[in-house]
Design a protein around this motif. Structure first.
Motif, mmCIF file in Angstrom:
data_model
loop_
_atom_site.group_PDB
_atom_site.id
_atom_site.type_symbol
_atom_site.label_atom_id
_atom_site.label_comp_id
_atom_site.label_asym_id
_atom_site.label_seq_id
_atom_site.Cartn_x
_atom_site.Cartn_y
_atom_site.Cartn_z
ATOM 1 N N ILE A 64 20.116 -3.329 -69.078
ATOM 2 C CA ILE A 64 18.759 -3.658 -69.504
ATOM 3 C C ILE A 64 18.552 -3.138 -70.925
ATOM 4 C CG2 ILE A 64 16.299 -3.480 -69.002
ATOM 5 C CD1 ILE A 64 17.738 -4.768 -66.713
ATOM 6 N N SER A 65 18.023 -3.991 -71.796
ATOM 7 C CA SER A 65 17.763 -3.584 -73.179
ATOM 8 C C SER A 65 16.700 -2.487 -73.241
ATOM 9 C CB SER A 65 17.266 -4.781 -74.001
ATOM 10 O OG SER A 65 18.247 -5.775 -74.107
ATOM 11 N N ILE A 66 16.848 -1.606 -74.209
ATOM 12 C CA ILE A 66 15.805 -0.623 -74.497
ATOM 13 C C ILE A 66 14.680 -1.348 -75.220
ATOM 14 C CG2 ILE A 66 15.226 1.460 -75.797
ATOM 15 C CD1 ILE A 66 18.206 2.276 -75.427
ATOM 16 N N ASN A 67 13.522 -1.390 -74.598
ATOM 17 C CA ASN A 67 12.384 -2.092 -75.207
ATOM 18 C C ASN A 67 11.705 -1.260 -76.278
ATOM 19 O OD1 ASN A 67 9.034 -2.328 -74.681
ATOM 20 N ND2 ASN A 67 10.112 -4.167 -75.320
ATOM 21 N N ASP A 68 11.510 0.035 -76.002
ATOM 22 C CA ASP A 68 10.806 0.870 -76.967
ATOM 23 C C ASP A 68 11.153 2.328 -76.730
ATOM 24 O OD1 ASP A 68 9.166 1.491 -79.061
ATOM 25 O OD2 ASP A 68 7.278 1.023 -78.058
ATOM 26 N N VAL A 69 11.019 3.108 -77.794
ATOM 27 C CA VAL A 69 11.154 4.561 -77.731
ATOM 28 C C VAL A 69 10.003 5.153 -78.525
ATOM 29 C CG1 VAL A 69 12.549 6.564 -78.344
ATOM 30 C CG2 VAL A 69 13.675 4.474 -77.532
ATOM 31 N N ASP A 70 9.242 6.016 -77.887
ATOM 32 C CA ASP A 70 8.100 6.663 -78.543
ATOM 33 C C ASP A 70 8.150 8.142 -78.174
ATOM 34 O OD1 ASP A 70 5.769 7.347 -79.771
ATOM 35 O OD2 ASP A 70 4.447 6.205 -78.458
ATOM 36 N N GLY A 71 8.630 8.974 -79.094
ATOM 37 C CA GLY A 71 8.861 10.374 -78.751
ATOM 38 C C GLY A 71 9.978 10.462 -77.729
ATOM 39 N N ASP A 72 9.700 11.061 -76.583
ATOM 40 C CA ASP A 72 10.713 11.138 -75.527
ATOM 41 C C ASP A 72 10.512 10.062 -74.452
ATOM 42 O OD1 ASP A 72 8.445 12.068 -74.258
ATOM 43 O OD2 ASP A 72 9.384 13.852 -73.408
ATOM 44 N N LEU A 73 9.571 9.143 -74.686
ATOM 45 C CA LEU A 73 9.283 8.089 -73.713
ATOM 46 C C LEU A 73 10.134 6.857 -73.996
ATOM 47 C CD1 LEU A 73 7.363 7.344 -71.309
ATOM 48 C CD2 LEU A 73 5.922 6.219 -73.022
ATOM 49 N N VAL A 74 10.930 6.454 -73.019
ATOM 50 C CA VAL A 74 11.804 5.287 -73.126
ATOM 51 C C VAL A 74 11.273 4.184 -72.220
ATOM 52 C CG1 VAL A 74 14.159 4.411 -72.857
ATOM 53 C CG2 VAL A 74 13.781 6.785 -73.575
ATOM 54 N N THR A 75 11.183 2.972 -72.739
ATOM 55 C CA THR A 75 10.635 1.846 -71.985
ATOM 56 C C THR A 75 11.647 0.718 -71.904
ATOM 57 O OG1 THR A 75 8.399 2.383 -72.744
ATOM 58 C CG2 THR A 75 8.742 0.175 -71.859
ATOM 59 N N ILE A 76 11.720 0.071 -70.754
ATOM 60 C CA ILE A 76 12.538 -1.129 -70.586
ATOM 61 C C ILE A 76 11.690 -2.219 -69.943
ATOM 62 C CG2 ILE A 76 14.696 0.175 -70.346
ATOM 63 C CD1 ILE A 76 14.493 -0.417 -67.296
ATOM 64 N N ILE A 77 12.102 -3.466 -70.144
ATOM 65 C CA ILE A 77 11.498 -4.610 -69.459
ATOM 66 C C ILE A 77 12.600 -5.307 -68.681
ATOM 67 C CG2 ILE A 77 10.367 -6.848 -69.752
ATOM 68 C CD1 ILE A 77 9.112 -5.788 -72.276
ATOM 69 N N TYR A 78 12.353 -5.611 -67.429
ATOM 70 C CA TYR A 78 13.386 -6.277 -66.628
ATOM 71 C C TYR A 78 12.767 -7.356 -65.750
ATOM 72 C CZ TYR A 78 11.856 -3.303 -62.704
ATOM 73 O OH TYR A 78 11.115 -2.687 -61.726
ATOM 74 N N ARG A 79 13.612 -8.292 -65.358
ATOM 75 C CA ARG A 79 13.207 -9.387 -64.469
ATOM 76 C C ARG A 79 13.954 -9.245 -63.152
ATOM 77 N NH1 ARG A 79 13.304 -14.980 -67.233
ATOM 78 N NH2 ARG A 79 11.242 -14.194 -67.874
ATOM 79 N N VAL A 80 13.267 -9.459 -62.055
ATOM 80 C CA VAL A 80 13.897 -9.382 -60.738
ATOM 81 C C VAL A 80 14.746 -10.637 -60.521
ATOM 82 C CG1 VAL A 80 13.506 -9.299 -58.249
ATOM 83 C CG2 VAL A 80 12.060 -7.952 -59.786
ATOM 84 N N VAL A 81 16.063 -10.436 -60.459
ATOM 85 C CA VAL A 81 16.979 -11.569 -60.306
ATOM 86 C C VAL A 81 17.980 -11.362 -59.170
ATOM 87 C CG1 VAL A 81 16.811 -12.339 -62.693
ATOM 88 C CG2 VAL A 81 18.527 -10.624 -62.078
#
Length: 260
Positions: free
Chosen positions: A54-71
């Motif tokens: 899964i691609s890394i969507n965003d990083v803000d400080g120590d917060l890491v966010t991803i977006i994923y699709r149920v497949v």
């Protein structure tokens, strides 16, 4: 690269079957670069044995966010996790988009292909984003992209005209290039047909372009050889070679990808 269990901060459904998940980890956040990805494992033991890239969507400080699709089973299991639950992460992995500061970057995303780009938009000083989808019901990162649309930094298309301009996002991209010049760099991620069209536009206008290829990467470190792609190499007898999308990519120059 780190292999560790992380605690979920949030795991919310953006649109049916599409989720935004975040966790806090200073080491993974600190090492992450734009365009990289993580390998996730939901469940324990032999449950969902292969990890999910899964691609890394965003990083803000120590917060890491991803977006994923149920497949499949793995992402379906992941979608059931709640705040405070723990899952296994390997990463960050792969190469990255170049950090462009002296030119405008044209970001092209199709559907779930918007995944890598919140971090790109946070990191780079000068960009526009072109986001395409089939229907408005698939509009991911809606609040963020609508805000950028109001400021003139986002251009949104739908195949059926249910939101934004009707038509393909690649046509919107080409029209922008015709009106604003070619001294720009293109980043793209999305369906293969869109990526191929973006690559053709970049070659047509002699523009620098980088594509984040979407292949299933079971291990993420080049061991399983399940994500190879034909890439041009003039030094080889046939003028090309197979490269591993997980280890050699996922970012490749548009003019080196061979589409089949």
């Amino acid at each position: 690269m780190f292999l560790k269990d992380v605690i979920i901060e949030a795991n919310r459904e953006l649109k049916p079957g599409n989720f935004l998940l975040s966790f806090r980890d200073s080491e993974i956040a600190g090492e992450s670069k734009i365009g990289q990805f993580l390998e996730l494992k939901a469940g324990s033991g032999n449950e969902n044995l292969l990890r999910k890239p899964i691609s890394i969507n965003d990083v803000d400080g120590d917060l890491v966010t991803i977006i994923y699709r149920v497949v499949g089973k793995g992402t379906d299991r992941l979608s059931q996790y709640k705040k405070g639950d723990t899952f296994s992460v390997l990463g960050p992995l792969g190469n990255s988009f170049p950090v462009i500061k002296d030119k405008e970057v044209l970001i092209v995303a199709g559907g779930i292909g918007c995944g890598p780009f919140s971090y790109v938009m946070r990191t780079l000083p000068n960009w526009k984003i072109f986001y395409g989808m089939k229907d408005a019901c698939e509009f991911l990162l809606e609040d963020e992209l609508k805000a950028h649309e109001k400021s003139g930094k986002a251009f949104i298309t739908t195949d059926n005209g249910s939101y934004g301009d009707k038509g393909f996002v690649t046509q919107k991209l080409e029209n922008y290039i015709k009106e604003n010049g070619t001294d720009k760099v293109i980043f793209a991620c999305g369906p293969e047909v869109m990526m191929k069209a973006v690559g053709n536009i970049a070659i047509k206008y002699s523009m620098e372009a980088y594509l984040s290829l979407e292949e299933y990467m079971g291990c993420g470190i080049g061991a399983c050889v399940g994500c190879v792609k034909k890439i041009k190499n003039p030094s080889k007898k046939d003028g090309w070679e197979y490269k591993k999308v997980c280890k050699d990519g996922p970012i490749f120059r548009a003019d080196e990808v061979i589409w089949e």
